[in-house]
Design a protein around this motif. Sequence first.
Motif, mmCIF file in Angstrom:
data_model
loop_
_atom_site.group_PDB
_atom_site.id
_atom_site.type_symbol
_atom_site.label_atom_id
_atom_site.label_comp_id
_atom_site.label_asym_id
_atom_site.label_seq_id
_atom_site.Cartn_x
_atom_site.Cartn_y
_atom_site.Cartn_z
ATOM 1 N N ARG A 169 8.724 3.842 -1.991
ATOM 2 C CA ARG A 169 7.580 2.962 -0.719
ATOM 3 C C ARG A 169 8.381 2.446 0.658
ATOM 4 N NH1 ARG A 169 5.520 6.299 -2.505
ATOM 5 N NH2 ARG A 169 2.827 6.424 -3.520
ATOM 6 N N CYS A 170 9.412 2.844 0.875
ATOM 7 C CA CYS A 170 9.695 2.228 2.060
ATOM 8 C C CYS A 170 8.772 2.066 3.126
ATOM 9 C CB CYS A 170 11.219 2.904 3.229
ATOM 10 S SG CYS A 170 12.070 3.838 1.420
ATOM 11 N N THR A 171 8.779 0.817 3.991
ATOM 12 C CA THR A 171 7.375 0.389 4.641
ATOM 13 C C THR A 171 7.023 1.030 5.656
ATOM 14 O OG1 THR A 171 8.865 -1.534 5.105
ATOM 15 C CG2 THR A 171 8.498 -2.138 3.259
ATOM 16 N N TYR A 172 8.422 1.756 6.030
ATOM 17 C CA TYR A 172 8.266 2.580 7.342
ATOM 18 C C TYR A 172 7.798 4.010 7.331
ATOM 19 C CZ TYR A 172 13.130 3.767 6.434
ATOM 20 O OH TYR A 172 14.253 4.731 5.041
ATOM 21 N N HIS A 290 13.261 -6.065 3.858
ATOM 22 C CA HIS A 290 11.613 -5.325 4.775
ATOM 23 C C HIS A 290 11.528 -4.019 4.538
ATOM 24 C CE1 HIS A 290 12.255 -9.703 7.325
ATOM 25 N NE2 HIS A 290 11.472 -9.794 6.116
ATOM 26 N N ALA A 292 12.575 -2.399 2.106
ATOM 27 C CA ALA A 292 11.746 -1.946 0.414
ATOM 28 C C ALA A 292 13.240 -1.152 0.507
ATOM 29 C CB ALA A 292 10.521 -1.436 0.172
ATOM 30 N N THR A 358 1.051 2.704 6.943
ATOM 31 C CA THR A 358 2.169 2.145 6.128
ATOM 32 C C THR A 358 1.868 0.742 6.467
ATOM 33 O OG1 THR A 358 4.288 2.476 8.416
ATOM 34 C CG2 THR A 358 3.796 3.972 6.812
ATOM 35 N N PRO A 359 2.993 -0.365 6.245
ATOM 36 C CA PRO A 359 3.354 -1.731 6.172
ATOM 37 C C PRO A 359 3.571 -1.592 7.033
ATOM 38 C CG PRO A 359 4.031 -0.890 3.243
ATOM 39 C CD PRO A 359 4.017 0.538 4.409
ATOM 40 N N ALA A 360 4.857 -1.011 7.796
ATOM 41 C CA ALA A 360 5.572 -1.796 8.729
ATOM 42 C C ALA A 360 4.127 -1.807 9.984
ATOM 43 C CB ALA A 360 6.774 -0.742 8.901
ATOM 44 N N ARG A 363 2.524 -4.770 11.119
ATOM 45 C CA ARG A 363 3.548 -6.116 11.368
ATOM 46 C C ARG A 363 3.536 -6.653 12.477
ATOM 47 N NH1 ARG A 363 9.555 -6.985 8.568
ATOM 48 N NH2 ARG A 363 9.166 -8.608 10.013
#
Length: 467
Positions: A169-172, A290, A292, A358-360, A363
């Motif tokens: 789950r790499c955030t990017y 960050h 992950a 994606t989480p990144a 931000r």
Amino acid sequence: MPPLAPAAHPPSPARRYAITTFGCQMNKADSERMAGILEAMGYRHEEDELAADLVIYNTCSIRDNAEQKVYSYLGRQVQRKRHNPHLTLVVAGCVAQQEGESLLRRVPELDLVMGPQHANRLGSLLEQVESGQQVVATAEHHILEDLAKPRRESTVTAWVNVIYGCNERCTYCVVPATRGREQSRTPQAIRSEIEALARQGYREITLLGQNIDAYGRDLPGITPSGRRRHTLTDLLHFVHDVEGIARIRFATSHPRYFTERLIAACAELPKVCEHFHIPFQSGDDQVLRHMARGYTVSRYRRIIRTVRQYMPEAAVSADAIVGSPGETEAQFQNTMALVEEIGFDQLNTAAYSPRPNTPAATRADQVSEAVKVDRLRRLNACAERCIRHRNQRYARRVVEVLTEGRNPKDPQQLMGRTRSNRLVFLPAAGHGLGDLVPVRIEAVRPFSLSGCSLSEPQEQRLLSGQR
Ligand code: SF4
């Protein structure tokens, strides 16, 4: 403009297909399989996508510019389709998976939208299209064992998928969303494919997975000592003795899972090439957290140190991202310092590109485009200096080159690769494709080498009665 009614497209030997592939080796391998399916259905390959009756864009969504390129290519095909309703338009790959139905709303002229897990189902999906449906195939799908014979670009080197999908789950990264969960092929199925390649004359295989170190963790079996029965290391041992295959490579490695046991196997197994592609992404621990990524910079250093202890001549390549959300100048400098310290043989660099869902991307502390461009320029300059320096070690040395094709710019030359994956040009006289040639390196450039062959030309061998 209202959507055009999908037309029926009876396949006939006269129908021609074109596939344009964007992105990574996984996509290239999928395209080869889809081409194999189409040829088995009677389609013929067409170089010019503007002359084809069936056009597939096998897409990549890793960065926004790759995605936008697809829409511009599609625009030309939509114009064609307005005059030729029998044209079949397919979007495959990661953009198809990411956008699904909404791609049909954006481009109603499309006949088929299919995610990467459905590549092996192309034939049955086209049958649905031929019956007059517009089809979207993006549901999570158990990947069928490869039944199609891929239409491979090379006659010497071949990709062999060993694991599909990614559970990280790499955030990017969009890959887990577009390629789904990990699905390993069985060692027997992989070995059978490699044996078939060897019978066709292939000399080199690259085992492929988005995160190849995850190979086997979804397969059953524990050894008496309590470890997983199926790992990449075990797979290398299992396929190593296939007769006719001279070289084995694998990609892409993940520093979180890369083990000393694997490194030792690479050193021990003579066909496994001394080239390791191990993306580090950032040289700063906080940025890695960050992202992950699940490792620290010191773990990455230890891996490279161990690789070089076992194989001092090993080549190391990597991927790096600049301008991740919140990346400061000091953190970027840590990436530059790591590049200087490691001395990479090749580095793929990219400016961070926010990807949907994606989480990144959510931000608030996104880095400005101007800063990303500037950091990318500085990192590229630093990487090129290191690569130039690393390449000097080849000057006047004799290396083994596997010849893969003609130099497109000079038909008097062949091109091939060293075990360390350096591109080498050599005079063609006396050699065919798939030869292992000792070459003395005479010219060293940043991205390629040139040299002369030290093996006896074939004519001389025949004159002296040798075979
Ligand atoms: S390991 Fe991370 S970067 Fe690589 S495909 Fe999986 S999620 Fe993406």
